[in-house]
Design a protein around this motif. Structure first.
Motif, PDB file in Angstrom:
ATOM      1  N   TRP A 155       2.969 -73.622   2.491  1.00  0.00           N
ATOM      2  CA  TRP A 155       4.107 -72.698   2.506  1.00  0.00           C
ATOM      3  C   TRP A 155       4.227 -71.885   3.783  1.00  0.00           C
ATOM      4  O   TRP A 155       5.304 -71.398   4.094  1.00  0.00           O
ATOM      5  N   LEU A 156       3.140 -71.677   4.497  1.00  0.00           N
ATOM      6  CA  LEU A 156       3.253 -70.878   5.712  1.00  0.00           C
ATOM      7  C   LEU A 156       4.019 -71.655   6.777  1.00  0.00           C
ATOM      8  O   LEU A 156       3.681 -72.805   7.066  1.00  0.00           O
ATOM      9  N   PRO A 157       5.027 -71.056   7.393  1.00  0.00           N
ATOM     10  CA  PRO A 157       5.598 -71.668   8.593  1.00  0.00           C
ATOM     11  C   PRO A 157       4.517 -71.702   9.669  1.00  0.00           C
ATOM     12  O   PRO A 157       3.529 -70.966   9.581  1.00  0.00           O
ATOM     13  N   THR A 158       4.673 -72.530  10.684  1.00  0.00           N
ATOM     14  CA  THR A 158       3.690 -72.486  11.763  1.00  0.00           C
ATOM     15  C   THR A 158       3.761 -71.115  12.422  1.00  0.00           C
ATOM     16  O   THR A 158       4.790 -70.428  12.403  1.00  0.00           O
ATOM     17  N   TYR A 159       2.643 -70.704  13.017  1.00  0.00           N
ATOM     18  CA  TYR A 159       2.622 -69.406  13.684  1.00  0.00           C
ATOM     19  C   TYR A 159       3.619 -69.378  14.841  1.00  0.00           C
ATOM     20  O   TYR A 159       4.232 -68.345  15.115  1.00  0.00           O
ATOM     21  N   ARG A 160       3.784 -70.502  15.498  1.00  0.00           N
ATOM     22  CA  ARG A 160       4.767 -70.560  16.589  1.00  0.00           C
ATOM     23  C   ARG A 160       6.173 -70.342  16.044  1.00  0.00           C
ATOM     24  O   ARG A 160       6.991 -69.656  16.667  1.00  0.00           O
ATOM     25  N   LEU A 161       6.453 -70.912  14.884  1.00  0.00           N
ATOM     26  CA  LEU A 161       7.778 -70.731  14.301  1.00  0.00           C
ATOM     27  C   LEU A 161       7.972 -69.291  13.848  1.00  0.00           C
ATOM     28  O   LEU A 161       9.025 -68.684  14.091  1.00  0.00           O
ATOM     29  N   GLU A 162       6.951 -68.706  13.209  1.00  0.00           N
ATOM     30  CA  GLU A 162       7.063 -67.297  12.806  1.00  0.00           C
ATOM     31  C   GLU A 162       7.219 -66.411  14.038  1.00  0.00           C
ATOM     32  O   GLU A 162       7.979 -65.437  14.020  1.00  0.00           O
ATOM     33  N   ASN A 185      -8.962 -64.516  17.317  1.00  0.00           N
ATOM     34  CA  ASN A 185      -9.299 -65.449  18.389  1.00  0.00           C
ATOM     35  C   ASN A 185      -9.582 -66.835  17.806  1.00  0.00           C
ATOM     36  O   ASN A 185     -10.729 -67.275  17.704  1.00  0.00           O
ATOM     37  N   ASP A 186      -8.506 -67.516  17.403  1.00  0.00           N
ATOM     38  CA  ASP A 186      -8.620 -68.872  16.858  1.00  0.00           C
ATOM     39  C   ASP A 186      -7.331 -69.624  17.171  1.00  0.00           C
ATOM     40  O   ASP A 186      -6.440 -69.103  17.863  1.00  0.00           O
ATOM     41  N   ASP A 187      -7.240 -70.855  16.688  1.00  0.00           N
ATOM     42  CA  ASP A 187      -6.063 -71.677  16.990  1.00  0.00           C
ATOM     43  C   ASP A 187      -4.780 -71.017  16.514  1.00  0.00           C
ATOM     44  O   ASP A 187      -3.741 -71.090  17.179  1.00  0.00           O
ATOM     45  N   GLY A 188      -4.832 -70.365  15.343  1.00  0.00           N
ATOM     46  CA  GLY A 188      -3.637 -69.742  14.798  1.00  0.00           C
ATOM     47  C   GLY A 188      -3.138 -68.611  15.668  1.00  0.00           C
ATOM     48  O   GLY A 188      -1.948 -68.532  15.994  1.00  0.00           O
ATOM     49  N   GLY A 189      -4.041 -67.718  16.060  1.00  0.00           N
ATOM     50  CA  GLY A 189      -3.642 -66.604  16.898  1.00  0.00           C
ATOM     51  C   GLY A 189      -3.093 -67.056  18.242  1.00  0.00           C
ATOM     52  O   GLY A 189      -2.095 -66.527  18.739  1.00  0.00           O
ATOM     53  N   LYS A 190      -3.740 -68.052  18.834  1.00  0.00           N
ATOM     54  CA  LYS A 190      -3.280 -68.560  20.128  1.00  0.00           C
ATOM     55  C   LYS A 190      -1.936 -69.268  20.004  1.00  0.00           C
ATOM     56  O   LYS A 190      -1.090 -69.182  20.899  1.00  0.00           O
ATOM     57  N   ASP A 191      -1.731 -69.969  18.887  1.00  0.00           N
ATOM     58  CA  ASP A 191      -0.437 -70.604  18.636  1.00  0.00           C
ATOM     59  C   ASP A 191       0.674 -69.568  18.602  1.00  0.00           C
ATOM     60  O   ASP A 191       1.754 -69.751  19.164  1.00  0.00           O
ATOM     61  N   TYR A 192       0.394 -68.462  17.871  1.00  0.00           N
ATOM     62  CA  TYR A 192       1.414 -67.422  17.740  1.00  0.00           C
ATOM     63  C   TYR A 192       1.764 -66.849  19.112  1.00  0.00           C
ATOM     64  O   TYR A 192       2.937 -66.703  19.451  1.00  0.00           O
ATOM     65  N   LEU A 193       0.753 -66.504  19.882  1.00  0.00           N
ATOM     66  CA  LEU A 193       0.995 -65.898  21.196  1.00  0.00           C
ATOM     67  C   LEU A 193       1.809 -66.839  22.078  1.00  0.00           C
ATOM     68  O   LEU A 193       2.738 -66.417  22.779  1.00  0.00           O
ATOM     69  N   LYS A 194       1.480 -68.121  22.034  1.00  0.00           N
ATOM     70  CA  LYS A 194       2.233 -69.106  22.812  1.00  0.00           C
ATOM     71  C   LYS A 194       3.680 -69.162  22.345  1.00  0.00           C
ATOM     72  O   LYS A 194       4.616 -69.162  23.168  1.00  0.00           O
ATOM     73  N   GLY A 195       3.885 -69.187  21.027  1.00  0.00           N
ATOM     74  CA  GLY A 195       5.240 -69.246  20.488  1.00  0.00           C
ATOM     75  C   GLY A 195       6.046 -68.004  20.813  1.00  0.00           C
ATOM     76  O   GLY A 195       7.248 -68.084  21.093  1.00  0.00           O
ATOM     77  N   LEU A 196       5.380 -66.835  20.785  1.00  0.00           N
ATOM     78  CA  LEU A 196       6.077 -65.590  21.109  1.00  0.00           C
ATOM     79  C   LEU A 196       6.571 -65.603  22.548  1.00  0.00           C
ATOM     80  O   LEU A 196       7.725 -65.245  22.833  1.00  0.00           O
ATOM     81  N   LYS A 197       5.708 -66.038  23.470  1.00  0.00           N
ATOM     82  CA  LYS A 197       6.089 -66.073  24.878  1.00  0.00           C
ATOM     83  C   LYS A 197       7.204 -67.079  25.115  1.00  0.00           C
ATOM     84  O   LYS A 197       8.141 -66.826  25.890  1.00  0.00           O
ATOM     85  N   GLU A 198       7.128 -68.222  24.448  1.00  0.00           N
ATOM     86  CA  GLU A 198       8.195 -69.222  24.581  1.00  0.00           C
ATOM     87  C   GLU A 198       9.524 -68.673  24.082  1.00  0.00           C
ATOM     88  O   GLU A 198      10.571 -68.864  24.716  1.00  0.00           O
ATOM     89  N   ALA A 199       9.488 -67.985  22.937  1.00  0.00           N
ATOM     90  CA  ALA A 199      10.731 -67.506  22.335  1.00  0.00           C
ATOM     91  C   ALA A 199      11.328 -66.326  23.095  1.00  0.00           C
ATOM     92  O   ALA A 199      12.550 -66.179  23.163  1.00  0.00           O
ATOM     93  N   LEU A 236       3.872 -52.984  17.821  1.00  0.00           N
ATOM     94  CA  LEU A 236       2.608 -53.664  17.527  1.00  0.00           C
ATOM     95  C   LEU A 236       2.897 -54.898  16.686  1.00  0.00           C
ATOM     96  O   LEU A 236       3.465 -54.796  15.598  1.00  0.00           O
ATOM     97  N   ILE A 237       2.506 -56.052  17.203  1.00  0.00           N
ATOM     98  CA  ILE A 237       2.555 -57.276  16.411  1.00  0.00           C
ATOM     99  C   ILE A 237       1.137 -57.549  15.941  1.00  0.00           C
ATOM    100  O   ILE A 237       0.231 -57.766  16.741  1.00  0.00           O
ATOM    101  N   ASP A 238       0.963 -57.527  14.627  1.00  0.00           N
ATOM    102  CA  ASP A 238      -0.359 -57.511  13.986  1.00  0.00           C
ATOM    103  C   ASP A 238      -0.573 -58.838  13.256  1.00  0.00           C
ATOM    104  O   ASP A 238       0.011 -59.074  12.200  1.00  0.00           O
ATOM    105  N   LEU A 239      -1.418 -59.695  13.848  1.00  0.00           N
ATOM    106  CA  LEU A 239      -1.671 -61.016  13.277  1.00  0.00           C
ATOM    107  C   LEU A 239      -3.053 -61.090  12.659  1.00  0.00           C
ATOM    108  O   LEU A 239      -3.748 -62.085  12.788  1.00  0.00           O
ATOM    109  N   ALA A 240      -3.449 -60.031  11.974  1.00  0.00           N
ATOM    110  CA  ALA A 240      -4.779 -59.967  11.383  1.00  0.00           C
ATOM    111  C   ALA A 240      -4.751 -60.469   9.942  1.00  0.00           C
ATOM    112  O   ALA A 240      -3.777 -60.254   9.228  1.00  0.00           O
ATOM    113  N   PRO A 241      -5.849 -61.127   9.489  1.00  0.00           N
ATOM    114  CA  PRO A 241      -5.954 -61.484   8.074  1.00  0.00           C
ATOM    115  C   PRO A 241      -6.101 -60.217   7.236  1.00  0.00           C
ATOM    116  O   PRO A 241      -6.307 -59.124   7.780  1.00  0.00           O
TER     117      PRO A 241
END
Length: 409
Positions: A155-162, A185-199, A236-241
């Motif tokens: 159900w979770l969208p990809t972090y890049r999409l979110e 500091n894992d694949d999910g967090g890095k995906d999000y940061l990449k997607g944010l910069k792209e968007a 603040l964008i908070d991507l913490a579990p």
């Protein structure tokens, strides 16, 4: 820890496993984990450890499958749901995955939780050709059919999409934002940061003023919050579990910092995150969702939410209706039941993946109106839309319209 769906605890009559035709029907085919009597499903959850709030997902799934079993199962077969605790530890996840596949001999692994744990077991399950189905993570590595054909997101969208949805919101509502990003500091967090910069595009360099990553082994994230405040960020964008998200909310309040606080969708649970952090500390926080809020009075007479509340009352009374993780477990279980119904009497690992990648406009009625699940052999990302929401009192209220993410996954 081993939790088994209550109705699945009955003793089943053993039927010889076959990979070809059985005596029951010329069209019936089974592999390890399936018989005329049962379908054996594995699951890994953080019932303890830093992400223990996520354990509510597994408990809700167990209760839902018990309810299905009580009504006769799926085509007469009971679901034997075997779920283990990995304490949100990748080495423990590997141990539990091997136990499920080689010891319990499950047909597949369903909705295992978290980016680190799923990354640790992904190669093993793919090498064994065991479906790693409806992973609870937004890391895009779990939606890569070319390299990992046996792994699929849930159900979770990809972090890049979110991230792209958050960026669209900010570019419209706060185009001069000074953004500080807190991420694991894992694949999910890095995906999000990449997607944010792209968007954000060419504005990313001026809008993102600070990036702070943390490791799940850290006891607190206080120093990271202090650094983000010191950066001059007003957003603040908070991507913490969940555990660390609750800490972040508390520390932001303690530091008397008042940024626009955008919280990752997987940590928006009222019962698991917001209330432990203090409702008074969380007012005005922004998040995003794909599902209805059980606490929102707008859905009081909604048939889908009535069915969900009845499930909680009758099948899962220990569940917290304020906890979005319980609702996620319910919806994921419904999606899996649809896949198993589509499988019919061909209960092989290959057919499970075939049907999981053939969902057409599927809806659990706890999804927001207009949001549908679609998958294909090239689309392992079931969800592509989200609704922004804001915490007001004890409820999440919608902000604007449903937003579609447009990052190429």
């Amino acid at each position: 820890m081993k939790l088994i769906s209550r109705m699945a605890c009955i003793t089943f009559v053993s039927v010889p496993l076959m990979s070809a035709v059985t005596s029951g029907s010329a069209q019936t085919r089974y592999e390890t984990g399936a018989t005329d009597a049962e379908i054996k499903i594995g699951n890994i959850m953080p019932y303890s450890g830093a992400a223990s709030a996520g354990g509510a997902i597994g408990r809700a799934e167990a209760a839902y499958f018990a309810m299905i079993n009580g009504a006769g199962g799926i085509d007469g077969r009971k679901i034997n749901f075997i779920t283990y605790d990995d304490a949100y530890s990748p080495p423990k996840a590997v141990e539990q995955a091997r136990k499920l596949v080689e010891g319990d001999e499950v047909l597949f692994v369903f909705s295992p939780f978290g980016t680190p744990s799923n990354a640790a077991i992904q190669k093993y399950l793919n090498a064994r050709r065991v479906p790693q189905l409806f992973v609870f993570s937004g890391a895009s590595r779990f939606a890569d059919p070319r390299n990992f054909p046996w792994t699929m997101m849930g159900w979770l969208p990809t972090y890049r999409l979110e991230a792209s949805i958050h960026a669209k919101y900010l570019l419209k509502e706060k185009p001069l934002a000074r953004i500080g990003v807190l991420y694991q500091n894992d694949d999910g967090g890095k995906d999000y940061l990449k997607g944010l910069k792209e968007a954000l595009g060419e504005k990313a360099g001026s809008m993102i003023v600070a990036e702070e990553s943390f490791d799940v082994a850290e006891p607190t994230i206080d120093t990271h919050i202090a650094k983000l405040k010191a950066s001059g960020a007003d957003t603040l964008i908070d991507l913490a579990p969940p555990k660390f998200a609750a800490q972040a909310i508390k520390r932001v309040a303690a530091f008397e910092w008042r940024p626009l606080h955008i919280l990752a969708s997987f940590s928006k649970s009222l019962g698991g995150v917001i209330k432990p952090a203090g409702l008074e500390n969380a007012q005005g926080i922004i998040s995003a969702t794909i599902s209805k809020d059980p606490e929102d009075r707008h859905w009081e007479n909604d048939p889908g939410m009535k069915a969900y509340n009845e499930f909680l009352t009758k099948a899962f009374p220990e569940g917290d209706r304020r906890d979005s993780n319980s609702l996620i477990g319910y919806g994921l279980a419904q999606m899996l039941v649809q896949v198993l119904k589509q499988c019919g009497d061909v209960l092989t690992r290959e057919n499970v993946m075939k049907q999981a990648t053939n969902l057409k406009d599927f809806r659990s009625e706890v999804l927001l109106p207009g949001i549908k699940i679609n998958t294909s052999s090239t689309n392992y990302t079931p969800v592509s839309q989200m609704q922004m929401i804001r915490l007001n009192g004890e409820e999440w209220e919608p902000v604007g319209d449903v937003i579609s993410g447009d990052i190429d996954q």
